[in-house]
Design a protein around this motif. Sequence first.
Motif, PDB file in Angstrom:
ATOM      1  N   PRO A  49     -29.263 -26.799 -33.875  1.00  0.00           N
ATOM      2  CA  PRO A  49     -30.185 -26.112 -32.966  1.00  0.00           C
ATOM      3  C   PRO A  49     -31.564 -26.751 -33.027  1.00  0.00           C
ATOM      4  O   PRO A  49     -31.982 -27.278 -34.059  1.00  0.00           O
ATOM      5  CB  PRO A  49     -30.207 -24.683 -33.511  1.00  0.00           C
ATOM      6  CG  PRO A  49     -29.944 -24.846 -34.979  1.00  0.00           C
ATOM      7  CD  PRO A  49     -28.998 -26.017 -35.092  1.00  0.00           C
ATOM      8  N   GLY A  50     -32.279 -26.691 -31.918  1.00  0.00           N
ATOM      9  CA  GLY A  50     -33.639 -27.172 -31.890  1.00  0.00           C
ATOM     10  C   GLY A  50     -34.627 -26.120 -32.358  1.00  0.00           C
ATOM     11  O   GLY A  50     -34.252 -24.997 -32.686  1.00  0.00           O
ATOM     12  N   TYR A  51     -35.892 -26.478 -32.391  1.00  0.00           N
ATOM     13  CA  TYR A  51     -36.951 -25.538 -32.768  1.00  0.00           C
ATOM     14  C   TYR A  51     -37.147 -24.537 -31.635  1.00  0.00           C
ATOM     15  O   TYR A  51     -37.126 -23.332 -31.840  1.00  0.00           O
ATOM     16  CB  TYR A  51     -38.229 -26.322 -33.033  1.00  0.00           C
ATOM     17  CG  TYR A  51     -39.356 -25.536 -33.656  1.00  0.00           C
ATOM     18  CD1 TYR A  51     -39.144 -24.674 -34.718  1.00  0.00           C
ATOM     19  CD2 TYR A  51     -40.667 -25.686 -33.202  1.00  0.00           C
ATOM     20  CE1 TYR A  51     -40.191 -23.975 -35.308  1.00  0.00           C
ATOM     21  CE2 TYR A  51     -41.717 -25.006 -33.782  1.00  0.00           C
ATOM     22  CZ  TYR A  51     -41.482 -24.152 -34.833  1.00  0.00           C
ATOM     23  OH  TYR A  51     -42.528 -23.463 -35.413  1.00  0.00           O
ATOM     24  N   TRP A  52     -37.324 -25.082 -30.425  1.00  0.00           N
ATOM     25  CA  TRP A  52     -37.394 -24.210 -29.252  1.00  0.00           C
ATOM     26  C   TRP A  52     -36.384 -24.592 -28.184  1.00  0.00           C
ATOM     27  O   TRP A  52     -36.363 -24.041 -27.096  1.00  0.00           O
ATOM     28  CB  TRP A  52     -38.791 -24.158 -28.648  1.00  0.00           C
ATOM     29  CG  TRP A  52     -39.577 -25.424 -28.732  1.00  0.00           C
ATOM     30  CD1 TRP A  52     -39.247 -26.654 -28.241  1.00  0.00           C
ATOM     31  CD2 TRP A  52     -40.847 -25.575 -29.355  1.00  0.00           C
ATOM     32  NE1 TRP A  52     -40.224 -27.559 -28.510  1.00  0.00           N
ATOM     33  CE2 TRP A  52     -41.234 -26.927 -29.197  1.00  0.00           C
ATOM     34  CE3 TRP A  52     -41.715 -24.700 -30.007  1.00  0.00           C
ATOM     35  CZ2 TRP A  52     -42.438 -27.422 -29.679  1.00  0.00           C
ATOM     36  CZ3 TRP A  52     -42.904 -25.203 -30.480  1.00  0.00           C
ATOM     37  CH2 TRP A  52     -43.259 -26.541 -30.327  1.00  0.00           C
ATOM     38  N   SER A  53     -35.515 -25.526 -28.490  1.00  0.00           N
ATOM     39  CA  SER A  53     -34.434 -25.883 -27.579  1.00  0.00           C
ATOM     40  C   SER A  53     -33.108 -25.368 -28.150  1.00  0.00           C
ATOM     41  O   SER A  53     -33.061 -24.846 -29.262  1.00  0.00           O
ATOM     42  CB  SER A  53     -34.377 -27.399 -27.370  1.00  0.00           C
ATOM     43  OG  SER A  53     -34.067 -28.048 -28.588  1.00  0.00           O
ATOM     44  N   GLY A  54     -32.029 -25.549 -27.377  1.00  0.00           N
ATOM     45  CA  GLY A  54     -30.735 -25.045 -27.803  1.00  0.00           C
ATOM     46  C   GLY A  54     -29.993 -25.991 -28.729  1.00  0.00           C
ATOM     47  O   GLY A  54     -30.527 -27.014 -29.181  1.00  0.00           O
ATOM     48  N   VAL A  55     -28.750 -25.677 -28.993  1.00  0.00           N
ATOM     49  CA  VAL A  55     -27.891 -26.493 -29.850  1.00  0.00           C
ATOM     50  C   VAL A  55     -27.588 -27.813 -29.144  1.00  0.00           C
ATOM     51  O   VAL A  55     -27.292 -27.852 -27.952  1.00  0.00           O
ATOM     52  CB  VAL A  55     -26.584 -25.747 -30.171  1.00  0.00           C
ATOM     53  CG1 VAL A  55     -25.619 -26.645 -30.930  1.00  0.00           C
ATOM     54  CG2 VAL A  55     -26.886 -24.485 -30.970  1.00  0.00           C
ATOM     55  N   GLN A  56     -27.658 -28.908 -29.915  1.00  0.00           N
ATOM     56  CA  GLN A  56     -27.430 -30.237 -29.352  1.00  0.00           C
ATOM     57  C   GLN A  56     -26.562 -31.067 -30.297  1.00  0.00           C
ATOM     58  O   GLN A  56     -26.479 -30.786 -31.488  1.00  0.00           O
ATOM     59  CB  GLN A  56     -28.774 -30.937 -29.104  1.00  0.00           C
ATOM     60  CG  GLN A  56     -29.646 -30.189 -28.099  1.00  0.00           C
ATOM     61  CD  GLN A  56     -31.043 -30.751 -28.008  1.00  0.00           C
ATOM     62  OE1 GLN A  56     -31.259 -31.809 -27.416  1.00  0.00           O
ATOM     63  NE2 GLN A  56     -32.005 -30.051 -28.580  1.00  0.00           N
ATOM     64  N   VAL A  57     -25.940 -32.091 -29.737  1.00  0.00           N
ATOM     65  CA  VAL A  57     -25.142 -33.029 -30.522  1.00  0.00           C
ATOM     66  C   VAL A  57     -26.074 -34.110 -31.053  1.00  0.00           C
ATOM     67  O   VAL A  57     -26.769 -34.784 -30.282  1.00  0.00           O
ATOM     68  CB  VAL A  57     -24.036 -33.674 -29.676  1.00  0.00           C
ATOM     69  CG1 VAL A  57     -23.240 -34.681 -30.502  1.00  0.00           C
ATOM     70  CG2 VAL A  57     -23.114 -32.604 -29.089  1.00  0.00           C
ATOM     71  N   VAL A  58     -26.109 -34.279 -32.359  1.00  0.00           N
ATOM     72  CA  VAL A  58     -27.001 -35.263 -32.990  1.00  0.00           C
ATOM     73  C   VAL A  58     -26.153 -36.323 -33.675  1.00  0.00           C
ATOM     74  O   VAL A  58     -25.268 -36.006 -34.473  1.00  0.00           O
ATOM     75  CB  VAL A  58     -27.931 -34.595 -34.018  1.00  0.00           C
ATOM     76  CG1 VAL A  58     -28.902 -35.619 -34.600  1.00  0.00           C
ATOM     77  CG2 VAL A  58     -28.686 -33.429 -33.382  1.00  0.00           C
ATOM     78  N   THR A  59     -26.427 -37.586 -33.368  1.00  0.00           N
ATOM     79  CA  THR A  59     -25.723 -38.692 -34.013  1.00  0.00           C
ATOM     80  C   THR A  59     -26.600 -39.298 -35.105  1.00  0.00           C
ATOM     81  O   THR A  59     -27.823 -39.314 -34.998  1.00  0.00           O
ATOM     82  CB  THR A  59     -25.359 -39.779 -32.986  1.00  0.00           C
ATOM     83  OG1 THR A  59     -26.553 -40.254 -32.342  1.00  0.00           O
ATOM     84  CG2 THR A  59     -24.416 -39.231 -31.925  1.00  0.00           C
ATOM     85  N   ASP A  60     -25.952 -39.786 -36.163  1.00  0.00           N
ATOM     86  CA  ASP A  60     -26.652 -40.439 -37.274  1.00  0.00           C
ATOM     87  C   ASP A  60     -27.818 -39.590 -37.778  1.00  0.00           C
ATOM     88  O   ASP A  60     -28.957 -40.037 -37.867  1.00  0.00           O
ATOM     89  CB  ASP A  60     -27.138 -41.829 -36.864  1.00  0.00           C
ATOM     90  CG  ASP A  60     -25.992 -42.755 -36.534  1.00  0.00           C
ATOM     91  OD1 ASP A  60     -24.990 -42.740 -37.259  1.00  0.00           O
ATOM     92  OD2 ASP A  60     -26.089 -43.487 -35.519  1.00  0.00           O
ATOM     93  N   MET A  61     -27.526 -38.351 -38.113  1.00  0.00           N
ATOM     94  CA  MET A  61     -28.553 -37.412 -38.540  1.00  0.00           C
ATOM     95  C   MET A  61     -28.785 -37.543 -40.048  1.00  0.00           C
ATOM     96  O   MET A  61     -27.900 -37.269 -40.853  1.00  0.00           O
ATOM     97  CB  MET A  61     -28.138 -35.990 -38.168  1.00  0.00           C
ATOM     98  CG  MET A  61     -29.298 -34.988 -38.188  1.00  0.00           C
ATOM     99  SD  MET A  61     -29.517 -34.263 -39.815  1.00  0.00           S
ATOM    100  CE  MET A  61     -28.081 -33.201 -39.891  1.00  0.00           C
ATOM    101  N   ALA A  62     -29.977 -38.006 -40.395  1.00  0.00           N
ATOM    102  CA  ALA A  62     -30.322 -38.251 -41.799  1.00  0.00           C
ATOM    103  C   ALA A  62     -30.884 -36.993 -42.448  1.00  0.00           C
ATOM    104  O   ALA A  62     -31.614 -36.222 -41.819  1.00  0.00           O
ATOM    105  CB  ALA A  62     -31.335 -39.385 -41.900  1.00  0.00           C
ATOM    106  N   VAL A  63     -30.555 -36.804 -43.726  1.00  0.00           N
ATOM    107  CA  VAL A  63     -31.005 -35.641 -44.488  1.00  0.00           C
ATOM    108  C   VAL A  63     -31.535 -36.108 -45.842  1.00  0.00           C
ATOM    109  O   VAL A  63     -30.851 -36.834 -46.575  1.00  0.00           O
ATOM    110  CB  VAL A  63     -29.855 -34.639 -44.715  1.00  0.00           C
ATOM    111  CG1 VAL A  63     -30.358 -33.423 -45.484  1.00  0.00           C
ATOM    112  CG2 VAL A  63     -29.223 -34.213 -43.401  1.00  0.00           C
ATOM    113  N   LEU A  64     -32.754 -35.690 -46.172  1.00  0.00           N
ATOM    114  CA  LEU A  64     -33.357 -35.997 -47.466  1.00  0.00           C
ATOM    115  C   LEU A  64     -33.235 -34.771 -48.357  1.00  0.00           C
ATOM    116  O   LEU A  64     -33.693 -33.685 -48.001  1.00  0.00           O
ATOM    117  CB  LEU A  64     -34.831 -36.366 -47.286  1.00  0.00           C
ATOM    118  CG  LEU A  64     -35.614 -36.686 -48.570  1.00  0.00           C
ATOM    119  CD1 LEU A  64     -35.091 -37.962 -49.236  1.00  0.00           C
ATOM    120  CD2 LEU A  64     -37.103 -36.813 -48.258  1.00  0.00           C
TER     121      LEU A  64
END
Length: 261
Positions: A49-64
């Motif tokens: 989900p976005g901050y003020w947008s809806g759910v989206q497909v995210v590719t290559d999503m990095a997490v620290l």
Amino acid sequence: MSVEAPVVPAGLIVPGGAPLYAPDVFRPVYRPIQGERWRLDVAPLSLCPGYWSGVQVVTDMAVLTRIHGEGADAGLRTWMSMTPMEIESQELGCRAATGHTVVMGLGMGWAAANAALQRQVTAVTVVEFDPEVIGLIAELGVFAQLPPEATAKITVVEGDAFAWTPEIPADTLLADIWIPLDGDGRVAQVQGMRANTGASKVYFWGQEMVIARRAQALGLPLDTATVARIVAEMDLPLIGPEVSDYPDKIERAADRWLRRE
């Protein structure tokens, strides 16, 4: 640095499915890496989900994430990620930055990189408390992915966000040093940072939650007048209220992210 494009299931991005996240901001290419207390992972495909947008497909999503505890008690705590929520919740500040911009908290380097890409920004100073994070981002070459003129603007210094003062006063202060998004005591901390840096405008992570919670306490609607009243109470020259649909953005973000008590 190139990566193989992930395969996105067609059903996710057809009408009725989640859209593919494709913002017009710079997103660094990350790779998995692990240090003594920090690690970075990359998920090929995520629904976020976005901050003020809806759910989206995210590719290559990095997490620290930060490794805490030892042995059987060891665990990971997410510190930052390249989700639409994280990006949208800092984007207004990055786009509005001007002159000498001070970024409190290096994180994954995203905010500093995008501030440096703004033509009106002349220099970016990043203040980071943890030397391991500084080394991690340097090893990943995040800023080296920028055009040379943007890379040249960025200086990273090891220091305490609550005490650090610049040799040259800041024009813009961007602060993102907290977990969680919706936390207490943030306004006073940002006021202190602003006093130390001399910044003439400020954007801090979670400011929309502060505004929404205060409006809720006052029993007022989230409209332009309410936002102006609360920002005046905060005594901070906030970036955001100049955006025409800012009250609507706050309301949408608060519906999803405001802590319920």
